[in-house]
Design a protein around this motif. Structure first.
Motif, PDB file in Angstrom:
ATOM      1  N   SER A   5       9.426  15.011  65.802  1.00 24.34           N
ATOM      2  CA  SER A   5      10.393  15.916  66.428  1.00 24.34           C
ATOM      3  C   SER A   5       9.652  16.885  67.346  1.00 24.34           C
ATOM      4  N   VAL A   6      10.142  16.992  68.567  1.00 26.58           N
ATOM      5  CA  VAL A   6       9.536  17.889  69.559  1.00 26.58           C
ATOM      6  C   VAL A   6      10.563  18.988  69.811  1.00 26.58           C
ATOM      7  N   LEU A   7      10.244  20.198  69.319  1.00 24.66           N
ATOM      8  CA  LEU A   7      11.200  21.310  69.344  1.00 24.66           C
ATOM      9  C   LEU A   7      10.804  22.281  70.453  1.00 24.66           C
ATOM     10  N   TYR A   8      11.711  22.567  71.350  1.00 25.65           N
ATOM     11  CA  TYR A   8      11.464  23.468  72.478  1.00 25.65           C
ATOM     12  C   TYR A   8      12.086  24.818  72.171  1.00 25.65           C
ATOM     13  N   PRO A   9      11.248  25.826  71.832  1.00 21.93           N
ATOM     14  CA  PRO A   9      11.781  27.131  71.422  1.00 21.93           C
ATOM     15  C   PRO A   9      12.602  27.785  72.527  1.00 21.93           C
ATOM     16  N   ASN A  10      13.668  28.417  72.110  1.00 19.52           N
ATOM     17  CA  ASN A  10      14.531  29.178  72.998  1.00 19.52           C
ATOM     18  C   ASN A  10      13.956  30.583  73.163  1.00 19.52           C
ATOM     19  N   ALA A  11      14.038  31.134  74.330  1.00 16.95           N
ATOM     20  CA  ALA A  11      13.553  32.501  74.556  1.00 16.95           C
ATOM     21  C   ALA A  11      14.107  32.959  75.892  1.00 16.95           C
ATOM     22  N   ASP A  43      18.818  16.455  70.806  1.00 22.31           N
ATOM     23  CA  ASP A  43      19.791  17.485  70.453  1.00 22.31           C
ATOM     24  C   ASP A  43      19.691  18.624  71.460  1.00 22.31           C
ATOM     25  N   HIS A  44      20.823  19.135  71.890  1.00 24.79           N
ATOM     26  CA  HIS A  44      20.860  20.276  72.808  1.00 24.79           C
ATOM     27  C   HIS A  44      21.355  21.499  72.042  1.00 24.79           C
ATOM     28  N   GLY A  45      20.524  22.526  71.922  1.00 21.54           N
ATOM     29  CA  GLY A  45      20.859  23.706  71.128  1.00 21.54           C
ATOM     30  C   GLY A  45      22.058  24.456  71.675  1.00 21.54           C
ATOM     31  N   LEU A  46      23.017  24.736  70.784  1.00 19.80           N
ATOM     32  CA  LEU A  46      24.229  25.466  71.171  1.00 19.80           C
ATOM     33  C   LEU A  46      24.263  26.871  70.582  1.00 19.80           C
ATOM     34  N   ALA A  47      23.849  27.008  69.341  1.00 25.99           N
ATOM     35  CA  ALA A  47      24.009  28.290  68.638  1.00 25.99           C
ATOM     36  C   ALA A  47      23.088  28.338  67.428  1.00 25.99           C
ATOM     37  N   GLY A  48      22.886  29.560  66.946  1.00 29.73           N
ATOM     38  CA  GLY A  48      22.156  29.764  65.698  1.00 29.73           C
ATOM     39  C   GLY A  48      23.142  29.934  64.556  1.00 29.73           C
ATOM     40  N   GLY A  49      22.676  30.521  63.472  1.00 30.94           N
ATOM     41  CA  GLY A  49      23.508  30.613  62.284  1.00 30.94           C
ATOM     42  C   GLY A  49      24.483  31.775  62.283  1.00 30.94           C
ATOM     43  N   ALA A  50      24.090  32.887  62.892  1.00 31.92           N
ATOM     44  CA  ALA A  50      24.941  34.076  62.890  1.00 31.92           C
ATOM     45  C   ALA A  50      25.826  34.082  64.139  1.00 31.92           C
ATOM     46  N   PRO A  51      27.006  34.714  64.062  1.00 28.02           N
ATOM     47  CA  PRO A  51      27.902  34.752  65.222  1.00 28.02           C
ATOM     48  C   PRO A  51      27.198  35.350  66.444  1.00 28.02           C
ATOM     49  N   GLY A  52      27.250  34.638  67.567  1.00 25.52           N
ATOM     50  CA  GLY A  52      26.649  35.127  68.805  1.00 25.52           C
ATOM     51  C   GLY A  52      25.157  34.920  68.910  1.00 25.52           C
ATOM     52  N   GLU A  53      24.541  34.425  67.847  1.00 26.93           N
ATOM     53  CA  GLU A  53      23.093  34.213  67.854  1.00 26.93           C
ATOM     54  C   GLU A  53      22.766  32.954  68.654  1.00 26.93           C
ATOM     55  N   PRO A  54      21.764  33.020  69.556  1.00 27.99           N
ATOM     56  CA  PRO A  54      21.414  31.817  70.323  1.00 27.99           C
ATOM     57  C   PRO A  54      20.715  30.786  69.435  1.00 27.99           C
ATOM     58  N   ALA A  55      20.722  29.541  69.867  1.00 32.95           N
ATOM     59  CA  ALA A  55      20.022  28.487  69.143  1.00 32.95           C
ATOM     60  C   ALA A  55      18.528  28.799  69.121  1.00 32.95           C
ATOM     61  N   ALA A  59      16.282  22.716  72.961  1.00 26.44           N
ATOM     62  CA  ALA A  59      16.480  21.275  72.810  1.00 26.44           C
ATOM     63  C   ALA A  59      15.469  20.751  71.803  1.00 26.44           C
ATOM     64  N   VAL A  60      15.811  19.626  71.192  1.00 26.89           N
ATOM     65  CA  VAL A  60      14.903  18.958  70.254  1.00 26.89           C
ATOM     66  C   VAL A  60      14.976  17.456  70.544  1.00 26.89           C
ATOM     67  N   GLY A  61      13.821  16.849  70.723  1.00 24.68           N
ATOM     68  CA  GLY A  61      13.747  15.397  70.867  1.00 24.68           C
ATOM     69  C   GLY A  61      13.178  14.785  69.609  1.00 24.68           C
TER      70      GLY A  61
ATOM     71  N   GLN B  97      20.157  25.735  63.184  1.00 21.19           N
ATOM     72  CA  GLN B  97      20.270  25.305  64.592  1.00 21.19           C
ATOM     73  C   GLN B  97      21.525  24.438  64.713  1.00 21.19           C
ATOM     74  N   ILE B  98      22.450  24.854  65.566  1.00 20.99           N
ATOM     75  CA  ILE B  98      23.635  24.051  65.840  1.00 20.99           C
ATOM     76  C   ILE B  98      23.456  23.417  67.214  1.00 20.99           C
ATOM     77  N   SER B  99      23.515  22.095  67.249  1.00 15.03           N
ATOM     78  CA  SER B  99      23.223  21.362  68.485  1.00 15.03           C
ATOM     79  C   SER B  99      24.339  20.397  68.824  1.00 15.03           C
ATOM     80  N   GLU B 100      24.393  20.047  70.108  1.00 20.15           N
ATOM     81  CA  GLU B 100      25.185  18.917  70.542  1.00 20.15           C
ATOM     82  C   GLU B 100      24.259  17.712  70.619  1.00 20.15           C
ATOM     83  N   VAL B 101      24.691  16.605  70.059  1.00 17.02           N
ATOM     84  CA  VAL B 101      23.871  15.396  70.111  1.00 17.02           C
ATOM     85  C   VAL B 101      24.073  14.759  71.487  1.00 17.02           C
ATOM     86  N   CYS B 102      23.001  14.747  72.294  1.00 22.13           N
ATOM     87  CA  CYS B 102      23.089  14.232  73.664  1.00 22.13           C
ATOM     88  C   CYS B 102      22.712  12.762  73.725  1.00 22.13           C
ATOM     89  N   LEU B 103      21.824  12.388  72.818  1.00 25.02           N
ATOM     90  CA  LEU B 103      21.272  11.029  72.836  1.00 25.02           C
ATOM     91  C   LEU B 103      21.000  10.688  71.379  1.00 25.02           C
TER      92      LEU B 103
END
Lengths: 104, 104
Positions: A5-11, A43-55, A59-61, B97-103
């Motif tokens: 898994s290749v995880l690209y940190p959000n910032a 996977d394309h990150g949409l959100a984190g666990g808390a309301p309004g929290e970013p993923a 992205a994660v491959g 992490q909440i994601s959309e599955v793209c692939l």
């Protein structure tokens, strides 16, 4: 089965071209790794666990291989070419996680 | 398709009972979430990217749903019961992490 898994940190200020990643980068990965790579997911990150929290990750491959050795043998000769493509879609430094798939 | 990934960070002193997680905890998750949960996967962290580097996450669980709303509706009524089971298998605080599955 081994999952790489290749995880690209959000910032703040992170740049990530999801279309390029899914289409162009993964086509390169497929070409380089050949039959050793048993599956690819993105996977394309949409959100984190808390309301309004970013993923936590933009992205994660995920790449599947029969074994750790199969991954290493397939990846090593192409590492430079694959890693050299990263600036074409992101300025993030990915985190690598090698896992055994226990349940799928 | 939406993937809810629950990542358990690796650290010195981390405790994680993989058998309990895969068998008992995921059975509870299945029972609570019912048909809304379209798939469950578990990865067990083996290694990081550099030689000798530990996996960033001791384990990662993935749950699939048709939509974010389907996840929220299925999870909310059982959140307390599911989260209350965590001390039975780990002392780690998971990252969500909440994601959309793209692939896939």
């Amino acid at each position: 089965m081994i999952k790489v898994s290749v995880l690209y940190p959000n910032a703040a200020g992170v740049r990530f071209d999801l279309d390029y990643y899914c289409d162009t980068h993964m086509a390169l990965v497929r070409e380089c790794l050949g039959a050793a790579c048993k599956g690819i997911a993105v996977d394309h990150g949409l959100a984190g666990g808390a309301p309004g929290e970013p993923a936590p990750f933009v992205a994660v491959g995920h790449l599947l291989f029969d074994s750790l050795e199969a991954f290493q043998q397939a990846f090593a000769p192409h590492a430079e070419r694959i890693m050299g493509d990263l600036p074409n879609f992101t300025n993030a430094t990915p985190v690598l996680q090698i896992s055994e798939v226990c349940l799928s």
